[in-house]
Enzyme design. Structure first.
Site, PDB file in Angstrom:
ATOM      1  N   GLY A  74       0.530  -1.192   0.182  1.00  0.00           N
ATOM      2  CA  GLY A  74      -0.163   0.109   0.104  1.00  0.00           C
ATOM      3  C   GLY A  74       0.965   1.569  -0.051  1.00  0.00           C
ATOM      4  N   GLU A  97       3.291  13.152  -5.783  1.00  0.00           N
ATOM      5  CA  GLU A  97       2.982  13.018  -7.372  1.00  0.00           C
ATOM      6  C   GLU A  97       3.920  11.145  -8.348  1.00  0.00           C
ATOM      7  OE1 GLU A  97       3.199  14.498 -12.183  1.00  0.00           O
ATOM      8  OE2 GLU A  97       3.174  15.776 -10.656  1.00  0.00           O
TER       9      GLU A  97
END
Length: 298
Positions: A74, A97
């Site tokens: 994750g 990003e």
């Protein structure tokens, strides 16, 4: 979600406080907590990249590696976002990003975020800091990041060193690279020269020429330092004055005297009218003959 706007974040808190939000750290070991707790999770399609993000290129290979990690563990480190100025209910990415892009590859539907109220200047500063922390930056990109932080935000080398966990000498050495011409900086960007090679060329007269020699010869850093030292020594060495061109009359006189004496005669004129005449003899007999000739001419 209601965002707390009472304590405005950003430059007023100082660089170290900004760093607390953008530290990029390895994934925690099993049982450990992530470094920062997310405020919430946000759907990927509600996030948009920062249009002023200094970093424009993202390695496909590195994104795929990060995506594999995200599939397994994750997103450990929350993204930092701010409410979008362009679309109600959406968020602009301030830092993270790469994690957002890799999460799309990993087919995640949402990511953890920290929501912050930041102005455009603060967003730019955090974006630069995040890029500096990336391990895949080349030396020129890192140096330019430091230069931006100093020029645009007034940070000193000491302040950057303390906040970023770098030595002051590391920052100073990288900043010195920006003194090199563009062709040498491009060699560093492309991996043809290391920062160590480039530092050795900074004080030379023609670093571009020496850089090409280093690359062609695949020289080590030590060999490059030796090459730069030799180039400096050649520059400092006194150059012999270029001999003046002799006129036709002087050359004719040299030939006549040489023929009469049977020895080589040279004549050197100085600009002020003075000069010297040199007779080269090959043996002591020649010297005796010359002395006799000169004595007879008295």
């Amino acid at each position: 979600m209601t965002t707390n706007k009472t304590g405005k974040r950003g430059l007023g808190r100082g660089l170290s406080a900004l760093m607390a939000d953008v530290q990029i750290e390895p994934a925690p070991e099993k049982g450990e907590e992530p470094r920062a707790k997310a405020d919430q999770t946000v759907a990927l399609d509600l996030l948009e990249p920062n249009p002023d993000q200094p970093r424009r290129q993202f390695s496909d290979e590195a994104l795929e590696e990060l995506a594999n990690s995200i599939r397994e563990k994750g997103v450990i480190q929350p993204l930092i976002v701010r409410p979008s100025k362009r679309s109600e209910g959406r968020y602009e990415i301030v830092a993270g990003e790469r994690r957002w892009r890799a999460s799309q590859i990993a087919q995640r539907h949402e990511v953890p975020v920290l929501v912050r109220e930041l102005d455009d200047i603060e967003v730019l500063e955090i974006a630069i800091i995040e890029n500096i922390q990336r391990a895949d930056l080349n030396a020129v990109e890192e140096a330019m990041g430091y230069r931006q932080l100093m020029d645009r935000f007034g940070h000193t080398q000491d302040k950057l060193a303390a906040a970023l966990g770098k030595s002051r000498s590391h920052i100073a050495n990288l900043l010195r690279l920006l003194q090199l011409p563009d062709d040498v900086l491009d060699h560093i960007r492309q991996g043809r020269l290391s920062a160590g090679h480039a530092r050795a060329l900074i004080t030379t007269d023609d670093p571009g020429l020496l850089a090409r020699k280093v690359i062609k010869g695949q020289l080590s850093v030590r060999e490059t330092e030796k090459l730069a030292k030799q180039a400096g020594a050649e520059k400092r060495a006194p150059r012999q004055p270029k001999p003046r061109e002799k006129d036709a009359d002087t050359r004719a006189l040299e030939q006549d005297l040489s023929a009469n004496l049977g020895m080589t005669v040279t004549i050197d004129h100085a600009p002020d009218g003075s000069g010297r005449l040199v007779v080269a003899y090959r043996s002591l007999d020649d010297l005796d003959t010359l002395c006799a000739t000169l004595s007879a001419a008295r």
